[in-house]
Design an enzyme around this catalytic site. Structure first.
Site, PDB file in Angstrom:
ATOM      1  N   GLU A 138      14.355  33.409  -7.212  1.00 25.42           N
ATOM      2  CA  GLU A 138      13.968  34.812  -6.952  1.00 25.42           C
ATOM      3  C   GLU A 138      14.244  35.758  -8.109  1.00 25.42           C
ATOM      4  O   GLU A 138      14.789  36.848  -7.910  1.00 25.42           O
ATOM      5  CB  GLU A 138      14.657  35.307  -5.670  1.00 25.42           C
ATOM      6  CG  GLU A 138      14.311  34.464  -4.464  1.00 25.42           C
ATOM      7  CD  GLU A 138      15.007  34.884  -3.178  1.00 25.42           C
ATOM      8  OE1 GLU A 138      15.704  35.920  -3.170  1.00 25.42           O
ATOM      9  OE2 GLU A 138      14.854  34.158  -2.163  1.00 25.42           O
ATOM     10  N   ASN A 180      12.143  28.805  -8.063  1.00 20.31           N
ATOM     11  CA  ASN A 180      11.833  29.014  -6.639  1.00 20.31           C
ATOM     12  C   ASN A 180      11.717  30.508  -6.321  1.00 20.31           C
ATOM     13  O   ASN A 180      12.564  31.301  -6.765  1.00 20.31           O
ATOM     14  CB  ASN A 180      12.986  28.409  -5.810  1.00 20.31           C
ATOM     15  CG  ASN A 180      12.715  28.340  -4.323  1.00 20.31           C
ATOM     16  OD1 ASN A 180      11.688  27.821  -3.897  1.00 20.31           O
ATOM     17  ND2 ASN A 180      13.650  28.859  -3.530  1.00 20.31           N
ATOM     18  N   HIS A 216       7.760  32.084   3.373  1.00 16.74           N
ATOM     19  CA  HIS A 216       8.184  32.787   4.593  1.00 16.74           C
ATOM     20  C   HIS A 216       6.992  33.643   5.015  1.00 16.74           C
ATOM     21  O   HIS A 216       6.719  34.677   4.411  1.00 16.74           O
ATOM     22  CB  HIS A 216       9.408  33.665   4.304  1.00 16.74           C
ATOM     23  CG  HIS A 216      10.619  32.878   3.908  1.00 16.74           C
ATOM     24  ND1 HIS A 216      11.252  32.015   4.776  1.00 16.74           N
ATOM     25  CD2 HIS A 216      11.307  32.806   2.751  1.00 16.74           C
ATOM     26  CE1 HIS A 216      12.293  31.459   4.167  1.00 16.74           C
ATOM     27  NE2 HIS A 216      12.347  31.914   2.935  1.00 16.74           N
ATOM     28  N   ASP A 245       8.646  28.965   6.970  1.00 19.19           N
ATOM     29  CA  ASP A 245       8.753  29.389   8.366  1.00 19.19           C
ATOM     30  C   ASP A 245       7.635  30.392   8.609  1.00 19.19           C
ATOM     31  O   ASP A 245       7.205  31.079   7.689  1.00 19.19           O
ATOM     32  CB  ASP A 245      10.150  29.932   8.744  1.00 19.19           C
ATOM     33  CG  ASP A 245      10.685  31.006   7.835  1.00 19.19           C
ATOM     34  OD1 ASP A 245       9.907  31.658   7.120  1.00 19.19           O
ATOM     35  OD2 ASP A 245      11.925  31.207   7.841  1.00 19.19           O
TER      36      ASP A 245
HETATM   37  O1  G2I Z   1      16.856  35.001   3.229  1.00 22.57           O
HETATM   38  C1  G2I Z   1      16.144  33.832   3.515  1.00 22.57           C
HETATM   39  C2  G2I Z   1      16.140  32.886   2.341  1.00 22.57           C
HETATM   40  C3  G2I Z   1      15.351  33.484   1.189  1.00 22.57           C
HETATM   41  N1  G2I Z   1      15.280  32.592   0.054  1.00 22.57           N
HETATM   42  C4  G2I Z   1      16.571  32.079  -0.414  1.00 22.57           C
HETATM   43  C5  G2I Z   1      17.398  31.506   0.722  1.00 22.57           C
HETATM   44  O2  G2I Z   1      18.658  31.118   0.240  1.00 22.57           O
HETATM   45  C6  G2I Z   1      17.535  32.500   1.852  1.00 22.57           C
HETATM   46  O3  G2I Z   1      18.342  31.871   2.858  1.00 22.57           O
HETATM   47  C7  G2I Z   1      19.163  32.726   3.612  1.00 22.57           C
HETATM   48  C8  G2I Z   1      19.921  31.902   4.620  1.00 22.57           C
HETATM   49  O4  G2I Z   1      19.012  31.302   5.498  1.00 22.57           O
HETATM   50  C9  G2I Z   1      20.854  32.808   5.415  1.00 22.57           C
HETATM   51  O5  G2I Z   1      21.725  32.008   6.252  1.00 22.57           O
HETATM   52  O6  G2I Z   1      20.049  33.397   2.764  1.00 22.57           O
HETATM   53  C10 G2I Z   1      20.816  34.366   3.487  1.00 22.57           C
HETATM   54  C11 G2I Z   1      21.637  35.188   2.521  1.00 22.57           C
HETATM   55  O7  G2I Z   1      20.845  35.809   1.573  1.00 22.57           O
HETATM   56  C12 G2I Z   1      21.711  33.659   4.497  1.00 22.57           C
HETATM   57  O8  G2I Z   1      22.390  34.599   5.281  1.00 22.57           O
HETATM   58  C13 G2I Z   1      23.771  34.628   5.128  1.00 22.57           C
HETATM   59  C14 G2I Z   1      24.300  35.862   5.825  1.00 22.57           C
HETATM   60  O9  G2I Z   1      23.695  36.996   5.231  1.00 22.57           O
HETATM   61  C15 G2I Z   1      25.774  35.937   5.675  1.00 22.57           C
HETATM   62  O10 G2I Z   1      26.269  37.024   6.403  1.00 22.57           O
HETATM   63  C16 G2I Z   1      26.415  34.645   6.133  1.00 22.57           C
HETATM   64  O11 G2I Z   1      27.808  34.658   5.863  1.00 22.57           O
HETATM   65  O12 G2I Z   1      24.385  33.466   5.641  1.00 22.57           O
HETATM   66  C17 G2I Z   1      25.767  33.459   5.403  1.00 22.57           C
HETATM   67  C18 G2I Z   1      26.347  32.109   5.819  1.00 22.57           C
HETATM   68  O13 G2I Z   1      26.100  31.867   7.175  1.00 22.57           O
END
Ligand code: G2I
Length: 318
Positions: A138, A180, A216, A245
């Site tokens: 990103e 990515n 997404h 998704d």
């Molecule tokens: O945002 C969706 C995805 C976009 N592209 C990069 C990916 O790495 C990203 O994944 C998401 C995860 O699916 C989430 O699970 O990235 C988020 C963070 O930018 C993740 O969320 C985080 C929460 O914001 C936190 O509060 C939490 O501690 O997940 C963390 C672990 O559960």
């Protein structure tokens, strides 16, 4: 004696098996803390032959304080994948988000050195075990500029991306090295900015092997999705759908279109969905995945499996 017609080749009955028949992988994002959920694990092991750590390989997780590396949760995913014959996408070595606090507070040459050291250490630790690394995630801006996103990493100099790719290649020469990003699903200013960077990297010998399209999506997919994948493939890189998704209406039909687009591009080597059940999705309430909250297959699942079973082959393999 009655003539018995030979049985037709049976269609594969899982996503991973069907993708494998086409020389591709079908993966999912996995969260380490869910590996104790038996329903989650049974779907994971039955359907998928590739995994991506949803958060566990990010900078804040793997280097929570500078120079002290922590792989416990990432290793749980890696060990599960290897024990079950799944390949692994590494996600992500450098990103402006989910940096540890100490890195957020750094800048200039100190940050550059710390970032490159991070790439070297993590890619070396996992050398030989990662199919594809998201080396940089990103880094391009949304909107019409086609340029880079401002970030602490970008402010260390425009060459930070190529420095990261060179460090990753040196650390793990056999991993495929990917760039990515999201909102790159059609031909637009952002995807064209990335296209121009990849073309330049290939021309100058900067090591890059693949481009990840997060995908997404909501309600629809751009009409030039396949065209966009193909123009990157024509630069001499693999393309992968990395975080698929799909929220909103027409979900099954859009999943079908995306799957068929990948299968129509010989260098589209695999698809990863960003979670297993709707309840596992980061898009709370959007229900954008292939299994419902109870682990049942949705119409979108059937659409993907049928598209995989109908699709073309990939002579190059994943
Ligand atoms: O945002 C969706 C995805 C976009 N592209 C990069 C990916 O790495 C990203 O994944 C998401 C995860 O699916 C989430 O699970 O990235 C988020 C963070 O930018 C993740 O969320 C985080 C929460 O914001 C936190 O509060 C939490 O501690 O997940 C963390 C672990 O559960």
């Amino acid at each position: 004696m009655a003539f018995v017609a030979p049985a037709p080749a049976e269609a594969a009955s899982t996503l991973g098996a069907s993708a494998a028949e086409k020389g591709r992988y079908f993966g999912t994002a996995v969260a380490a803390h869910k590996l104790s959920d038996s329903q989650y694990v049974s779907i994971l092991n039955r359907e998928f032959n590739s995994v991506t750590a949803e958060n566990e390989m990010k900078w804040d997780a793997t280097e929570p304080s500078q120079g002290r590396f922590s792989y416990t949760n990432a290793d749980r995913i890696v060990n599960h994948a290897r024990a079950n014959g799944m390949s692994i996408r590494g996600h992500a070595l450098l990103w402006h988000a989910q940096q540890p606090g100490w890195a957020q507070n750094m800048s200039g040459s100190a940050l550059r050195s710390a970032a490159i050291n991070h790439v070297t250490q993590v890619a070396s630790y996992y050398r030989g075990r990662i199919h594809s690394w998201d080396v940089v995630n990103e880094a391009f801006a949304d909107g019409g500029s086609g340029g880079r996103r401002d970030s602490n990493l970008q402010r260390t100099g425009n060459d930070w991306i190529e420095a990261a790719f060179r460090a990753a290649r040196a650390a793990d020469p056999n991993a495929k090295l990917c760039y990515n990003d999201y909102n790159t699903d059609g031909v637009n200013a952002k995807s064209t900015g990335i296209y121009t960077m990849v073309r330049d990297f290939k021309a100058r010998g900067v090591p890059i092997d693949c481009v990840g399209f997060q995908s997404h999506l909501t309600n629809s997919v751009p009409g030039d999705y396949q065209t966009n994948l193909q123009r990157f493939a024509d630069l001499g890189v693999d393309v992968q759908i990395t975080e698929l998704d799909i929220a909103g209406t027409n979900q099954a039909a859009v999943y079908d279109t995306v799957t068929r687009a990948c299968l129509a591009v010989s260098r589209c080597t695999g698809i990863t969905v960003w979670g297993i059940r709707d309840s596992d999705s980061w898009r709370t309430g959007a229900n954008p995945l292939l299994f419902d909250n109870n682990g049942n297959k949705k119409p979108a699942y059937t659409a993907v499996l049928n598209a995989l079973n109908a699709g073309g082959t990939n002579p190059g393999g994943p």
